[in-house]
Design a protein around this motif. Structure first.
Motif: not given
Length: 221
Positions: A158-168
Motif C-alpha cells: 500500500l505504501l508503494k501506491i501512496v508513494l506514487v501519488s501522495h495525494k491519495i
C-alpha cells in the motif's frame, strides 16, 4: 530492557534549523521485537539495496516517459509485484491485480497518463486491495494478503501506491477508518491482523510523510 526509540526532527525558524532529539518508550501496540522489525523494514532496503522511497522515485522518473496509460498500468503492475512473494502471486493475486488494472479506465488506454488519471488509478487500487464500500465493506483481498504475506509486507504494498501519488494518502486513511469502524465493537484480541495493520500503516506513513529524521535509524539497521 524495553525498546526505546530516539526520534530526531528538525524545526526551522527564519532560515535557522534546529535538530531536536526525543526519546520515548514503545508507543505502539506492537511488541518491542515486532516494532523493531517494522522500523527496519520501512527504513531499510527491501530489495536490490533500494528502499521503498528509492523504488517509487525510479518508477516516477520512468513514468515521465511512458507514452500511454496502458503502458503505465503495465509498468505499475510490475512495480507493485516486483518485491512480492512469487509463490503467493502465482496462486491468484498477480492475475487478479493484472486484470483489475487492465479493466481500469480502458477508454483512456491510448492517451498519455496525467496526474488526475494516476490519482484515480491509485485510488481504485486501494478499493481493490483494502476496502471500497463502507456500507458493505468487502475486504477479503486485504485479509488474504495479511494472512499470507503478513501485515508489514501488505502495508509495504500500500505504501508503494501512496508513494506514487501522495495525494491519495487521505484516501488510504479513509479505507482504514472503514475497517476500524466495521470492527469497532470487536475485542482487540479478536482482530490482531487489523491492529497490526493499523500500527504498521501509522509507522510507515509517519516515517515517509512525517517530520521525523530517520537518518539515525539508518545507521543502526
Amino acid at each position: 530492557e524495553p525498546l526505546r526509540i530516539t526520534w530526531a526532527y528538525r524545526r526551522g525558524s527564519d532560515g535557522a534549523s534546529e535538530t531536536i532529539l526525543q526519546s520515548l518508550k514503545n508507543p505502539t501496540l506492537l511488541s518491542d521485537r515486532d516494532l523493531g522489525a517494522v522500523l527496519k523494514h520501512f527504513v531499510g532496503k527491501v530489495q536490490d539495496r533500494k528502499t521503498y522511497w528509492d523504488f517509487a522515485q525510479s518508477f516516477l522518473v520512468h513514468s515521465n516517459y511512458t507514452p500511454s496509460y496502458k503502458q503505465f498500468k503495465e509498468d505499475l503492475y510490475e512495480y507493485l509485484t516486483a518485491s512480492m512473494d512469487p509463490a503467493y502471486g502465482k496462486r491468484h493475486f498477480n492475475e487478479q491485480l493484472y486484470q483489475y488494472l487492465k479493466n481500469t479506465y480502458p477508454h483512456n488506454d491510448f492517451q498519455k497518463p496525467n496526474e488526475f488519471l494516476i490519482i484515480r488509478t491509485c485510488s481504485r487500487l486501494l478499493n481493490f486491495l483494502v476496502v471500497d464500500n463502507p456500507v458493505r465493506p468487502n475486504h477479503f483481498t486485504f485479509v488474504d494478503l495479511t494472512t499470507n504475506l503478513g501485515e508489514t509486507v501488505t502495508t509495504g504494498l500500500l505504501l508503494k501506491i501512496v508513494l506514487v501519488s501522495h495525494k491519495i494518502k487521505p484516501s488510504l486513511e479513509k479505507r482504514f477508518a472503514i475497517l476500524f469502524n466495521h470492527y469497532e465493537s470487536s475485542h482487540r484480541e479478536g482482530v490482531p491482523w487489523l491492529v497490526k495493520s493499523l500500527e504498521n500503516m501509522n509507522i510507515a506513513l509517519s516515517l515517509h510523510f512525517g517530520s521525523a529524521d530517520v537518518s539515525c535509524l539508518n545507521q543502526i539497521m
